[in-house]
Design an enzyme around this catalytic site. Structure first.
Site, PDB file in Angstrom:
ATOM      1  N   ASN A 177      12.471  14.657  42.541  1.00  0.00           N
ATOM      2  CA  ASN A 177      11.359  13.887  41.980  1.00  0.00           C
ATOM      3  C   ASN A 177      10.759  13.008  43.069  1.00  0.00           C
ATOM      4  OD1 ASN A 177      12.857  11.224  41.931  1.00  0.00           O
ATOM      5  ND2 ASN A 177      14.156  12.412  40.535  1.00  0.00           N
ATOM      6  N   ASP A 192      17.372  14.904  35.187  1.00  0.00           N
ATOM      7  CA  ASP A 192      17.874  15.182  33.838  1.00  0.00           C
ATOM      8  C   ASP A 192      18.403  16.609  33.722  1.00  0.00           C
ATOM      9  OD1 ASP A 192      17.206  12.639  32.793  1.00  0.00           O
ATOM     10  OD2 ASP A 192      15.113  13.273  32.573  1.00  0.00           O
ATOM     11  N   LYS A 204      19.495  32.792  50.020  1.00  0.00           N
ATOM     12  CA  LYS A 204      18.122  32.439  49.673  1.00  0.00           C
ATOM     13  C   LYS A 204      17.574  33.410  48.627  1.00  0.00           C
ATOM     14  CE  LYS A 204      13.465  32.102  51.552  1.00  0.00           C
ATOM     15  NZ  LYS A 204      12.603  32.278  52.745  1.00  0.00           N
ATOM     16  N   PHE A 250      16.724   1.611  33.934  1.00  0.00           N
ATOM     17  CA  PHE A 250      15.307   1.648  34.298  1.00  0.00           C
ATOM     18  C   PHE A 250      14.629   2.784  33.554  1.00  0.00           C
ATOM     19  CE2 PHE A 250      16.769  -1.219  37.368  1.00  0.00           C
ATOM     20  CZ  PHE A 250      15.687  -1.846  37.952  1.00  0.00           C
ATOM     21  N   LYS A 308      15.748   3.560  24.340  1.00  0.00           N
ATOM     22  CA  LYS A 308      16.721   3.769  25.411  1.00  0.00           C
ATOM     23  C   LYS A 308      17.730   2.630  25.462  1.00  0.00           C
ATOM     24  CE  LYS A 308      16.861   5.202  30.277  1.00  0.00           C
ATOM     25  NZ  LYS A 308      16.043   5.563  31.454  1.00  0.00           N
ATOM     26  N   LYS A 334      21.595   3.848  24.747  1.00  0.00           N
ATOM     27  CA  LYS A 334      22.497   3.830  25.896  1.00  0.00           C
ATOM     28  C   LYS A 334      23.504   2.673  25.830  1.00  0.00           C
ATOM     29  CE  LYS A 334      19.832   7.060  27.740  1.00  0.00           C
ATOM     30  NZ  LYS A 334      20.187   8.485  27.757  1.00  0.00           N
TER      31      LYS A 334
END
Length: 398
Positions: A209, A278, A288, A323, A337, A341
């Site tokens: 990301n 995730d 490869k 976060f 969240k 959590k």
């Protein structure tokens, strides 16, 4: 960071004295009052006028300078000094200070100082490694000095080895560590995660990301500057490792899970700022993956939810902060969240908000707890980190 602080910079007679000018300039830019005291030999390498132009203050060399007849200047300076740093420090000054000799302006002033004292030895390798010099440095440590290890490289005398004065940027970090902020987190263990993870497809490709790690690194730095014992678990980033922080480098979400769960039982505060994948490829190819005609589908499977694990395996006295990077329904998603959590705080931001995206030096954070919502203004990530830590401290005091 050093506004209102007075730093006494002692400069002695070594070729590295020129670097002390850059250090003085850096401290002035941080709004410190920099008082320079030079030995007579130091003035042979660099003039007092150079430091006076950089600091806007008179440089002191002579104990009996009659320009200071209004008071005993070395005692007055010692009383208003917040930190002493001797850079560069010759073998001679190390020996004098280790044995309490006071025969010039620098040594008499330093002997009267009760603030933190740092010394950066810089000399020929053989002189530095001489057992007498090493004994003197050990004696300085015994008396409370922090001895900053010299760097290795090619020295002015032509020798190659240990003895170079560290760069001014490194010395500045040592100074900030001591006096930038009150050490209100001394004795506390803080765990921070930062950066992205990489989920390998084959030896060439991976999924990741856009996280750069700047927020996590800012949290680690600000906690360190406040005296905490900090562990930073970091995914791949291009950010230099913060000093005085235990750094654990990982790559994948599985590696981050293993590192975090190993460190978390010892942490008083946990800040999960990393952007953990995730999903990870269900299958890894040792070779490869070759291009073929048509489309390619990559089956993915869920990674372990680190934040949820921490919330369900927490110590009763831990404060855990997650976060949340959102593009829509920021408050609704982040509040869900927080509850799912079982954590104390969620720091949420919206990728579409100007100044709050990946890779920038600023952030716009909304701090969400069970007690309410606090919207922080656009500010630097270091300022935001300080505010987040403050919010976490209020939770631990409730």
């Amino acid at each position: 960071m050093l506004k209102g602080k007075t730093v006494l910079l002692g400069v002695t007679g070594g070729i590295a004295a020129y670097k002390a000018a850059a250090l003085a300039s850096a401290l002035v830019k941080l709004h410190a009052a920099v008082e320079v005291v030079m030995t007579a030999h130091a003035t042979e390498f660099i003039t007092p006028l150079t430091f006076e132009q950089l600091t806007g203050r008179r440089v002191m060399v002579d104990t009996f300078d009659r320009n200071f007849t209004h008071q005993v200047e070395h005692i007055s300076l010692a009383q208003r000094t917040d930190l002493v740093i001797i850079a560069p420090a010759t073998a001679n000054i190390c020996a004098k200070l280790a044995h309490g000799l006071a025969d010039d302006m620098l040594t008499t002033t330093v002997l009267a100082c009760r603030c933190p004292k740092l010394i950066a030895p810089a000399m020929n390798t053989n002189m530095y490694e001489n057992p007498v010099t090493q004994d003197n440095l050990e004696l300085l440590r015994h008396y409370g000095w922090e001895v900053i290890e010299p760097a290795s490289g090619r020295l002015a005398c032509g020798a190659v080895g240990k003895g170079k004065m560290p760069e001014p940027e490194d010395l500045t970090e040592h100074i900030l560590h001591h006096i930038a902020f009150p050490h209100d987190l001394t004795g506390k263990h803080i765990l921070v995660t930062g950066g992205p993870t990489r989920e390998s497809l084959d030896p060439v490709r991976y999924l990741t990301n856009r996280s750069t790690g700047k927020m996590g690194y800012a949290l680690a730095k600000m906690a360190m500057l406040r005296g905490a014992d900090v562990t930073l678990v970091s995914g791949p980033t291009d950010i230099p490792a913060p000093k005085f922080v235990k750094l654990i480098r990982v790559e994948s979400a599985a590696q981050m899970f293993a590192a975090v769960t190993e460190e978390s039982p010892h942490a008083d505060y946990i800040f999960m700022a990393a952007a953990v994948a995730d999903y990870t490829p269900a299958n890894y190819s040792d070779e490869k993956i070759k291009k073929k005609d048509g489309d390619l589908s990559i089956p993915l499977e869920r990674t372990q939810d680190i934040l949820k694990y921490l919330g369900s395996h927490r110590r009763e006295d831990q404060v855990i902060c997650g976060f949340s990077m959102e593009t829509e329904n920021l408050l609704e998603n982040s509040q869900k969240k927080l509850l799912s959590k079982n954590v104390d705080m969620i720091c949420a931001n919206n990728l579409k908000t100007e100044g709050a995206g990946f890779g920038v030096d600023t952030n716009v954070i909304t701090v969400i707890t069970k007690n309410g919502i606090a919207e922080l203004p656009l500010q630097s990530k270091e300022s935001a980190a300080a505010a987040i830590i403050d919010s976490a401290l209020t939770l631990s005091n409730n």
